[in-house]
Motif scaffolding. Structure first.
Motif, short mmCIF file in Angstrom:
data_model
loop_
_atom_site.label_atom_id
_atom_site.label_comp_id
_atom_site.label_asym_id
_atom_site.label_seq_id
_atom_site.Cartn_x
_atom_site.Cartn_y
_atom_site.Cartn_z
N VAL A 1 -15.92 -10.94 -21.53
CA VAL A 1 -14.56 -10.70 -21.27
C VAL A 1 -14.15 -9.56 -21.93
CG1 VAL A 1 -11.86 -11.16 -21.53
CG2 VAL A 1 -13.44 -12.86 -20.74
N VAL A 2 -13.68 -8.32 -21.40
CA VAL A 2 -13.43 -6.83 -21.99
C VAL A 2 -12.17 -6.81 -21.69
CG1 VAL A 2 -13.97 -4.47 -21.87
CG2 VAL A 2 -15.62 -6.06 -20.81
N MET A 3 -11.40 -6.20 -22.97
CA MET A 3 -9.81 -5.84 -23.08
C MET A 3 -9.62 -4.48 -23.49
SD MET A 3 -8.38 -7.63 -26.12
CE MET A 3 -7.15 -6.93 -27.13
N GLY A 4 -8.75 -4.07 -22.91
CA GLY A 4 -8.01 -2.73 -23.41
C GLY A 4 -6.87 -2.46 -22.90
N HIS A 5 -6.21 -1.66 -23.68
CA HIS A 5 -4.62 -1.57 -23.11
C HIS A 5 -4.52 -0.92 -21.69
CE1 HIS A 5 -0.38 -0.98 -23.44
NE2 HIS A 5 -0.24 0.29 -23.29
N LEU A 6 -5.22 0.26 -21.53
CA LEU A 6 -5.18 0.76 -19.94
C LEU A 6 -6.03 -0.01 -18.86
CD1 LEU A 6 -5.41 4.50 -21.05
CD2 LEU A 6 -3.29 3.11 -20.51
N PRO A 7 -5.45 -0.13 -17.76
CA PRO A 7 -6.44 -0.67 -16.80
C PRO A 7 -7.40 0.13 -16.37
CG PRO A 7 -3.85 -0.82 -16.31
CD PRO A 7 -4.30 0.14 -17.37
N ILE A 8 -8.32 -0.17 -15.78
CA ILE A 8 -9.41 0.50 -15.23
C ILE A 8 -9.86 0.22 -13.84
CG2 ILE A 8 -10.62 0.74 -17.53
CD1 ILE A 8 -12.72 -1.24 -16.53
N VAL B 1 -17.16 -10.72 -16.80
CA VAL B 1 -16.41 -11.63 -15.57
C VAL B 1 -14.92 -11.25 -15.37
CG1 VAL B 1 -17.89 -13.62 -15.87
CG2 VAL B 1 -15.99 -13.32 -17.47
N CYS B 2 -14.45 -10.38 -16.63
CA CYS B 2 -13.04 -10.04 -16.32
C CYS B 2 -12.67 -8.94 -17.27
CB CYS B 2 -12.06 -11.49 -16.94
SG CYS B 2 -10.34 -11.20 -17.00
N PHE B 3 -11.86 -8.14 -16.92
CA PHE B 3 -11.22 -7.22 -17.75
C PHE B 3 -9.79 -7.14 -17.67
CE2 PHE B 3 -9.56 -3.00 -18.72
CZ PHE B 3 -10.49 -2.35 -19.62
N LEU B 4 -9.14 -7.42 -18.96
CA LEU B 4 -7.70 -7.68 -19.22
C LEU B 4 -6.98 -6.40 -19.75
CD1 LEU B 4 -8.13 -10.91 -21.24
CD2 LEU B 4 -7.26 -10.83 -18.84
N ALA B 5 -5.98 -6.01 -19.17
CA ALA B 5 -5.30 -4.89 -19.82
C ALA B 5 -3.82 -5.19 -19.50
CB ALA B 5 -5.49 -3.83 -18.68
N GLY B 6 -3.06 -4.15 -20.42
CA GLY B 6 -1.52 -4.23 -20.32
C GLY B 6 -1.07 -2.80 -19.62
N SER C 1 -15.65 -5.32 -6.17
CA SER C 1 -16.63 -5.58 -5.22
C SER C 1 -17.89 -6.33 -6.10
CB SER C 1 -17.06 -4.21 -4.63
OG SER C 1 -17.19 -3.27 -5.67
N HIS C 2 -17.85 -6.15 -7.21
CA HIS C 2 -18.72 -6.75 -8.00
C HIS C 2 -18.41 -8.11 -8.50
CE1 HIS C 2 -20.24 -2.72 -7.70
NE2 HIS C 2 -21.40 -2.93 -8.27
N GLY C 3 -17.40 -8.69 -8.21
CA GLY C 3 -17.00 -9.85 -8.78
C GLY C 3 -16.43 -10.27 -10.00
N VAL C 4 -15.85 -8.93 -10.35
CA VAL C 4 -15.24 -8.92 -11.87
C VAL C 4 -13.67 -9.13 -11.63
CG1 VAL C 4 -14.78 -7.57 -13.82
CG2 VAL C 4 -17.06 -7.16 -12.88
N HIS C 5 -12.97 -9.83 -12.48
CA HIS C 5 -11.58 -9.82 -12.23
C HIS C 5 -10.83 -8.92 -13.17
CE1 HIS C 5 -11.99 -14.00 -10.11
NE2 HIS C 5 -13.13 -13.97 -11.01
N HIS C 6 -10.02 -8.33 -12.48
CA HIS C 6 -9.29 -7.30 -13.22
C HIS C 6 -7.88 -7.76 -13.38
CE1 HIS C 6 -12.02 -4.05 -13.40
NE2 HIS C 6 -12.45 -4.66 -12.18
N LEU C 7 -7.45 -8.34 -14.64
CA LEU C 7 -5.86 -8.99 -14.69
C LEU C 7 -5.13 -8.05 -15.59
CD1 LEU C 7 -4.04 -11.16 -14.30
CD2 LEU C 7 -5.26 -12.50 -16.24
N THR C 8 -4.16 -7.46 -14.87
CA THR C 8 -3.09 -6.67 -15.84
C THR C 8 -1.73 -7.59 -16.07
OG1 THR C 8 -4.23 -4.70 -14.81
CG2 THR C 8 -1.87 -4.35 -15.92
#
Length: 311
Positions: A214-221, A249-254, A265-272
């Protein structure tokens, strides 16, 4: 299980509005909502392993009133009640209140001391940790390239200013008006090549060890989990690193207070995550994520919806 929360932006100030003047900001109330979140998380059984705080923990208003240190002490005291590790992303409001040099010596520096040998570069706040077998969290520094938080005599500052001026001819560099790529504004930032190379190595290791990341950062990508303004400057570069590996599996942002979500398209969830700061007093905006072998289940509170993220 772990907790997630974004954009608390606490200040001891009367309610105000966002830059567009149309979304109410509940500066004082955000601390009460944080305490509600802490209370709910403390009651979780089994207890949470950690919390991810996705940046902008106090508002830039504090800098103007000389309240930065006091406001930070209050939000950290609330989170400290949990007695579990809290991992902090640094957002633009952190840099409106503190220099990078100061932030390193505050409770917002959640980077484990022993990781300094494996950091992307000096003055970059990216790190990773493994809370359990075959599971890793990577914290990215989305303001590694930025003119906020960087000293005006640093190479990062000049590189960032040059990039901004190239893409943004407006007198006010915080204004996206008329821009072809409206993300090139001063309140955003991006990733240095050194950080991207480091990130690539971390994901290579996780691939080899069959980890879920799981990757996290302040800015969405991802543009589909954001509007066109609130994206990291070189989000495509971060995405291409992620997409060249199997493990994420997932990128978390604010940052985008309205929140957003997409499955790429690669099956990664992007949750802001929706921001606490624009959440009315009778609601809230936080969640708990339960991790299973093949999925993560988000139990959202208030403005944050429940979600099942399969992988």
């Amino acid at each position: 299980a772990f907790g997630v929360i974004a954009d608390i932006q606490y200040a001891d100030a009367e309610d105000g509005y966002n830059f567009g003047g149309y979304q109410r900001r509940y500066y004082r109330q955000s601390l009460h909502l944080l305490w509600d979140a802490v209370e709910a998380w403390a009651a979780e059984r089994p207890p949470l392993a950690f919390v991810l705080q996705l940046g902008d923990i106090i508002d830039g208003l504090n800098a103007r009133s000389g309240e930065s240190e006091g406001a930070l002490a209050q939000v950290l005291a609330a989170l400290g009640q949990l007695q579990v590790p809290v991992h902090h992303a640094w957002g633009n409001h952190e840099f409106y209140n503190f220099s990078r040099a100061r932030l390193v010596h505050t409770g917002l520096n959640s980077r484990p001391a022993e990781t300094t040998a494996s950091l992307p570069a000096e003055n970059c706040q990216a790190y990773h940790f493994s809370p359990s077998a075959r599971f890793r969290i990577v914290v990215l520094d989305t303001y590694d390239l930025s003119i906020v938080g960087r000293e005006p005599d640093s190479p990062h500052y000049w590189e960032s200013l040059q990039l901004l001026r190239e893409k943004n001819p407006n007198d006010n560099l915080n204004s996206p008006a008329g821009l072809e790529e409206p993300r090139f504004v001063e309140f955003n930032g991006g990733f240095s090549q050194a950080q991207l190379d480091w990130f690539n190595e971390v994901l290579k290791f996780s691939d080899e060890n069959q980890e879920k990341v799981v990757v996290m950062g302040h800015l969405p990508i991802h543009p589909n989990a954001s509007n066109r303004v609130c994206l990291a400057w070189n989000y495509e570069d971060a995405l291409s690193v992620i997409h060249s590996h199997q493990c994420v599996v997932c990128f978390l942002a604010g940052h985008l207070h309205d929140g957003g979500y997409c499955l790429d398209s690669h099956g990664v969830h992007h949750l802001t995550l929706e921001g606490v700061i624009e959440t009315p007093p009778e609601s809230n905006a936080f969640g708990t994520i339960y991790v299973y072998e093949d999925k993560m289940v988000l139990k959202g509170r208030g403005r944050i919806s429940d979600r099942v993220m399969h992988f």
